[in-house]
Scaffold this active site. Structure first.
Site, PDB file in Angstrom:
ATOM      1  N   ASP A 236      40.584  12.385   6.529  1.00 12.46           N
ATOM      2  CA  ASP A 236      39.437  11.564   6.196  1.00 12.46           C
ATOM      3  C   ASP A 236      38.213  12.238   6.809  1.00 12.46           C
ATOM      4  OD1 ASP A 236      37.898   9.517   5.167  1.00 12.46           O
ATOM      5  OD2 ASP A 236      39.264   7.949   5.817  1.00 12.46           O
ATOM      6  N   CYS A 237      37.043  11.840   6.370  1.00 14.40           N
ATOM      7  CA  CYS A 237      35.854  12.629   6.651  1.00 14.40           C
ATOM      8  C   CYS A 237      35.442  12.575   8.128  1.00 14.40           C
ATOM      9  CB  CYS A 237      34.732  12.189   5.739  1.00 14.40           C
ATOM     10  SG  CYS A 237      35.154  12.520   4.016  1.00 14.40           S
TER      11      CYS A 237
END
Length: 696
Positions: A236-237
């Site tokens: 995830d970012c």
């Protein structure tokens, strides 16, 4: 073509810096090897998102309300068709920017375990079986039927045990026992892997002390070990930065990168993976581990036909004119009409517009485009708000439409200089002046969504409680009082369940529309006017009060969702009314107990659609029962159809602490009908499910 061998040949010609450049979501061009730049970050939750124009379907939770996996697959196929058209057109313009690739970070198949979670509307609801069925269908539609060439890449996210709180997601350690892990949080991910999903995204949080994007248990032991996943894993970012910044499981960025790559996270959404070279040079990470990650990423690109792979011309020749075209919007309108759920109807619905001289449309979401969209959305070329949809019908019957915003969505007034409740009197006047009222309340994705994407008015995108925000409850009470004796229809546009017991008592009809997409207002108006028969079913539970919920941070499933909740719900999972009536009879179980058959008949006065639902009540289990089969059916009045419904493979079994199936011996009761077998569902639906015991 042997993509792995071709990938190895390319990697053997790369230096360390070039290899590392491929581990970032904005993968660099390596001109001398013929590798173009590629941005991995694209979104397609309910349409190609954040890349300009696309067909904007209802939000995921709304599509889930159809309980129809074939419809979800058709939608996803449409999305990937538009994604292909847009990608190839962008490349011709040398535009390889973010959100313009073919690797779509969808679907979100986390379990919507708590209605306060702001991102719950990205999911397919609270049930693992329904989520798996719809998630797999969506993945198949995105990736296509060609086993050698992917139409686009789907990504199952967020792996795993992830569903808020948003404000703590970068540091939170989710804890649950092995039973909940294997029987709630993982089944839909295993189904996605078995269906051939090309990508899996790790979650922000820790699970049992390990960051999910660097977890030995999740990524090594389960995903690649037990399930034999052979695609690529993306973080995830900026989640890898959380290892040292918030989880404190590593000391430096290089340490975090080393942990992530060693545990099988191949691609970094963010920048920190640039430290992989330092990790190698300092002896914290082997170059061979980087080679493995790069190989997986190159293979995925080759499967798309973008990098020395076989080109599938039926994908590459898709014309740009398909984007948000009439044909796609016909499908959009179909699923938009089938998503809203009729929660209450005392007979007031459908409204006879010909008998109405005036109709009041009131509420902060009545004329809001933002309320149609949900999050991770594209830009449609045509929007229809609820006000616009009702006006279109009213114009044909010469019915005057009176409109009032009523109140702000969450602030006490709509104008800085005004007093609080400055639009309420106008709403009261409209209600008094009209023959019927449509009141449109709820939320939108600016206040209910992902941490960082919302305005963070409340809890970083989460809800503090299940109450209507701002002055909406006051508006509801004033309008229902002013409209005494006239039909008041409440339309709830939210991504999640709200506590609306007052509305259940005081409104004549209630429609839950979730975030219904660009054409949502047309479909809602058609349902209110009886031009469309509602058929949506709740993919989540509506509780009576926030007090009914366990602590948000508690990941135990005890007293959560329809499977474990011990109280009486307001509106149960699987519930949804129709303007017609159905019966179910002649229940039979197949000889091998893998399917059931029933005859369904439309005994009402309108054509309509129902969803036959099969629940199993197993011996000595903490679940009350579980959904194990679904079958949508469309019937004209007085028509019947025999349905055969395949049961879930784990209908009579569970997973143990290692994730292996074990049979539950004894008598299992199958309940087959139009909702759960509990008293509240039977009271609301008016049909008692048929039941049969199966001894295993």
């Amino acid at each position: 073509m042997d993509y792995k061998q071709k990938s190895k040949e390319l990697i053997s010609q790369m230096n360390l810096s070039e290899k590392v450049s491929q581990l970032l979501h904005y993968a660099a061009e390596i001109e001398r090897l013929g590798i173009p730049a590629y941005n991995w970050w694209s979104e397609a939750l309910h349409g190609v998102a954040r890349a300009g124009v696309s067909t904007m379907f209802p939000q995921a939770i709304a599509m889930a309300a159809t309980f129809d996996k074939e419809l979800l697959k058709a939608v996803a196929d449409c999305i990937s068709t538009e994604g292909r058209a847009k990608y190839h057109a962008f490349v011709k313009e040398d535009d390889r920017d973010i959100y313009k690739g073919l690797s779509f970070w969808s679907p979100n198949i986390n379990i919507f375990r708590d209605p306060r979670w702001g991102r719950g509307h990205e999911t397919y609801g609270e049930d693992p079986y329904l989520t798996a069925e719809l998630g797999v269908a969506f993945i198949q539609g995105i990736q296509g039927d060609d086993k050698k060439t992917l139409k686009a890449i789907a990504c199952a996210k967020h792996f795993a045990v992830h569903s808020g709180p948003e404000k703590d997601r970068h540091s939170f350690d989710a804890i649950c026992d092995s039973y909940d892990l294997w029987n709630t949080y993982l089944p839909q991910f295993e189904a996605a892997v078995n269906a051939g999903v090309e990508s899996v995204m790790g979650a922000y949080n820790r699970f049992l002390g390990e960051p999910c994007c660097g977890s030995q248990l999740l990524l090594v032991d389960i995903l690649r070990g037990k399930w034999k996943f052979d695609g690529h894993v993306v973080s995830d970012c900026w989640a890898i930065e959380d290892f040292h910044k918030h989880h404190y499981v590593t000391a430096t960025p290089a340490d975090s990168v080393a942990m992530a790559v060693q545990k099988g996270c191949d691609l970094c959404c963010g920048d920190v993976m640039i430290m992989a070279a330092e990790a190698v040079n300092s002896g914290k990470l082997s170059e061979e581990a980087i080679d493995t990650a790069v190989e997986r990423l190159l293979v995925s690109r080759m499967k798309l036909g973008l990098l020395g792979g076989k080109e599938n011309k039926k994908y590459t020749k898709i014309p740009y004119e398909v984007v948000d075209c009439d044909e796609h919007n016909e499908l959009n309108l179909e699923i938009t009409r089938r998503s809203p759920i009729l929660l209450k109807n005392d007979g007031a619905l459908p409204l006879d517009f010909k008998a109405l001289k005036k109709i009041a449309v009131i509420g902060p979401n009545a004329d809001s485009r933002r309320a149609l969209e949900g999050n991770y959305n594209g830009t449609a070329t045509r929007y229809v708000t609820v006000l616009e949809g009702i006006r279109a019908i009213a114009e044909k019957t010469k019915t005057q439409v009176l409109f009032s915003e009523g109140c702000h969505l969450f602030r006490p007034k709509t104008s800085v200089l005004a007093k609080d409740d400055n639009r309420v009197s106008e709403a009261v006047i409209a209600a008094k002046e009209s023959d019927a009222v449509v009141l449109v309340l709820g939320l939108d994705a600016d206040i209910e969504g992902e941490e960082g994407d919302t305005g963070n008015e409340f809890a970083s995108g989460d809800k503090i409680d299940l109450n209507l925000t701002g002055r909406q409850q006051y508006l509801l009470e004033r309008v229902t009082e002013a409209a005494a004796g006239k039909p008041v229809i409440l339309v709830m546009i939210t991504g999640s369940a709200m506590a609306i017991s007052y509305a259940d008592t005081h409104c004549n009809g209630i429609i839950q529309a979730f975030y219904p997409g660009a054409l949502g207002g047309q479909a809602i108006a058609e349902i209110i006017a009886g031009k469309v028969n509602p058929s949506g079913k709740l993919p989540i539970t509506f509780y009576r009060s926030t007090d009914d919920l366990p602590p948000f941070w508690n990941y135990s499933m005890d007293n959560r969702t329809y499977r474990y909740y011990q109280g009486e719900t307001l509106y149960p999972f699987g519930f949804g009314l129709s303007y017609t009536k159905f019966s179910v009879e002649d229940l039979e179980v197949s000889a091998d107990s893998r399917s059931v058959s029933v005859k369904v008949k439309n005994i009402g006065k309108k054509a309509g659609r129902e969803v036959v639902q099969v629940y199993v009540q197993s011996p000595n289990q903490k679940e009350k029962y579980r959904l194990v089969g679904i079958a949508p059916v469309q019937l004209a009045t007085n028509k019947s159809k025999k349905l055969t419904i395949e049961l879930a493979t784990d209908t009579f079994s569970r997973r143990d602490w290692k994730g292996d199936f074990y049979t539950l011996e004894g008598g299992h009761v199958l309940h087959v009908g139009f909702g759960q077998p509990d008293g509240r569902s039977v009271e609301l639906v008016g049909v008692t499910p048929l039941s049969v015991e199966v001894v295993v």
